[in-house]
Design an enzyme around this catalytic site. Structure first.
Site, PDB file in Angstrom:
ATOM      1  N   TYR A  66      -5.480   0.610   6.901  1.00 40.46           N
ATOM      2  CA  TYR A  66      -4.452   0.451   5.874  1.00 40.46           C
ATOM      3  C   TYR A  66      -3.965  -0.998   5.815  1.00 40.46           C
ATOM      4  O   TYR A  66      -3.514  -1.544   6.829  1.00 40.46           O
ATOM      5  CB  TYR A  66      -3.306   1.402   6.200  1.00 40.46           C
ATOM      6  N   ASP A 123      -1.149   7.037  14.443  1.00 40.46           N
ATOM      7  CA  ASP A 123      -0.541   7.259  13.133  1.00 40.46           C
ATOM      8  C   ASP A 123      -1.072   8.595  12.615  1.00 40.46           C
ATOM      9  O   ASP A 123      -2.247   8.715  12.287  1.00 40.46           O
ATOM     10  CB  ASP A 123      -0.916   6.109  12.198  1.00 40.46           C
ATOM     11  N   ILE A 152       0.425  10.385   9.949  1.00 39.29           N
ATOM     12  CA  ILE A 152       1.281  10.672   8.794  1.00 39.29           C
ATOM     13  C   ILE A 152       0.597  11.534   7.738  1.00 39.29           C
ATOM     14  O   ILE A 152       1.256  12.010   6.819  1.00 39.29           O
ATOM     15  CB  ILE A 152       1.820   9.374   8.157  1.00 39.29           C
ATOM     16  N   LYS A 182       3.904  11.317   3.061  1.00 38.35           N
ATOM     17  CA  LYS A 182       2.622  11.814   2.579  1.00 38.35           C
ATOM     18  C   LYS A 182       2.547  13.333   2.634  1.00 38.35           C
ATOM     19  O   LYS A 182       2.138  13.973   1.669  1.00 38.35           O
ATOM     20  CB  LYS A 182       1.480  11.212   3.414  1.00 38.35           C
TER      21      LYS A 182
END
Length: 485
Positions: free
Chosen positions: A150, A235, A237, A275
């Site tokens: 990202y 991460d 998410i 998200k």
């Protein structure tokens, strides 16, 4: 900015550490100055660079209408206004932390338990990542990050902390799998450059790939960080965006429950509701650490980016409703699976492939065959045509530090069916235009010698035909309509 103005401000204020010079953000700017609208601006740019879930808002709205007392700004909830509006310490409302822990468990199929006392809130995943970086690294220290990753990580972990990111190069030849060899190479390269590695950051499910790390890979990662005595930041998410259990999502929390050698003080999870629930505007970020010192430090640092007590109150009420949570996770997965199917099948009709995935709000689209040559310069040329002529904001792989040119992240869950229909129709028109201008009649659609050659007139004609129709009419013979039949 003049030299005198620069002298008056800090290096952060005058520098470019935010990373806005990336094509990832340039695409957003192109959308912002010319946003698509079905009737007001049908020739505008369609936003396909925003990983946002708008497919399940009907479930959220239905719950809110049934529970007006969950908001302190309604007649049913106003009696709690004073208690929620006055000062709240940075631990957060206990019912909020309990509800978030409950949702994290359910989105991981109740195979793990989360301690509400280890949940630290933050202003979105952006703030959560920065807090963790501040706690684990000093300026100049580094985190290893598998590519592609990202683009916002370059801002979140580096800009204000002074930390560095060292790419772990993953190859398209093995579907960008994270390997021990790649981790070792990145770690040794950092050591050779006298860079102290403090941690490894992984995203699972992956952004931008939409793939899931299998149990074997996760065990290897835990073994690696344990041997090197560095931190592991996971991460997660996109945990509740998994729309197929083949393969199933496995949280790092599940791995460390196993009887494997692991220093739990090295394990940290970043989570958010942006998200999984589609609430990026609520700025609910979470740090969940197995390290007591990190929990304590993050909690103190969270004072700089707390979640409003009004938001905590609403979220606590919503996520404490087990019936709603179970329904949302199940139906959201169905909606994402259907949209993913429609979009990828629409692309397949013009022989555009995507990396196989079962999670996330996007696909990793393969346009290598459309490049003039296999270079990142050619990728940027293609991207500029897609932005400026096809009018789609998709994100080039180079902005994700991808090791191979020609890959693009395309988001599919942040729009309604009609907008998706228009986007697919534009892609089909673009591909057909290339075929007509560059491929001899007797050759197949996709050949290795297919090159970018675009005439905006043809696609503009198609787009104009679309805007002359009723905004409520399905596009005739559109890929979205065909894919549903």
């Amino acid at each position: 900015m003049t030299r005198n103005q620069q002298h008056l401000l800090s290096k952060i204020a005058t520098g470019d550490g935010h990373g806005e010079d990336s094509p990832y953000f340039d695409g957003w700017k192109a959308f912002e100055v010319n946003p698509f609208h079905h009737t007001k601006n049908p020739n505008g740019v369609i936003q396909m660079g925003l990983a946002e879930n708008q497919l399940s808002f009907d479930l959220i709205q239905e719950w809110i209408l049934k529970h007006p007392e969950a908001s302190i700004c309604t007649s049913e909830g106003v009696n709690n206004f004073r208690d929620i509006a006055i000062f709240q310490d940075y631990h957060g409302l206990p019912e909020f932390r309990n509800a978030v822990a409950n949702f994290m468990e359910k989105s991981r199929r109740n195979r793990v338990k989360f301690d509400p006392d280890r949940i630290v809130m933050s202003g979105g995943a952006t703030g959560a990542h920065e807090m963790v970086a501040f706690c684990l690294a000093d300026p100049g220290d580094a985190f290893l990050v598998p590519t592609p990753y990202y683009p916002g990580f370059d801002r979140d972990l580096r800009w204000r902390t002074g930390a560095q990111l060292v790419p772990v190069v993953c190859e398209s030849s093995n579907n960008f799998k994270v390997t021990r060899e790649a981790l070792e190479a990145a770690y040794e390269g950092a050591q050779d450059a006298n860079i102290r590695v403090k941690g490894l950051l992984i995203t699972n499910p992956s952004n931008p790939l939409g793939t899931i790390l299998d149990k074997e890979t996760l065990r290897m990662v835990v073994s690696f960080i344990n041997e090197k005595s560095i931190h592991l930041v996971c991460d997660e998410i996109y945990a509740a965006t998994v729309f197929s259990t083949q393969p199933d999502f496995i949280s790092i929390a599940e791995i460390i429950q196993e009887e494997i050698e692991c220093n739990h003080d090295l394990i940290h999870i970043v989570y958010s509701l942006s998200k999984d629930l589609g609430f990026p505007g609520f700025r609910v970020g979470i740090v969940y650490s197995y390290n007591d010192a990190v929990v304590n430090c993050c909690r103190k640092m969270s004072s700089f980016g707390l979640v409003s007590s009004q938001t905590q109150y609403l979220i606590a009420s919503m996520l404490s409703d087990d019936e709603f949570v179970n329904k949302f996770i199940a139906e959201n997965a169905i909606s994402l699976a259907n949209r993913h199917k429609v979009f990828t099948e629409g692309l397949a009709q013009v022989d555009i492939g995507c990396l196989k995935s079962n999670a996330g709000l996007f696909v990793w689209m393969d346009l290598r065959h459309l490049l003039k040559e296999q270079t990142f310069k050619a990728e940027m040329e293609l991207w500029k045509v897609i932005i400026n002529k096809v009018k789609l904001n998709v994100s080039p792989g180079s902005s994700f530090h991808c090791s191979a040119p020609g890959w693009f992240r395309v988001c599919f869950a942040n729009m309604d069916d009609k907008t998706m229909d228009v986007a697919l129709t534009r892609i089909v028109a673009f591909v057909h235009q290339n075929k007509e201008t560059t491929v001899p009649m007797k050759k197949k659609c996709w050949q290795t010698n297919l090159r970018l050659s675009f005439s905006s007139r043809r696609v503009d004609d198609i787009m104009m035909a679309q805007c002359m129709m009723s905004p409520h009419s399905p596009l005739p013979q559109s890929p979205l309509v065909r894919a549903r039949n």
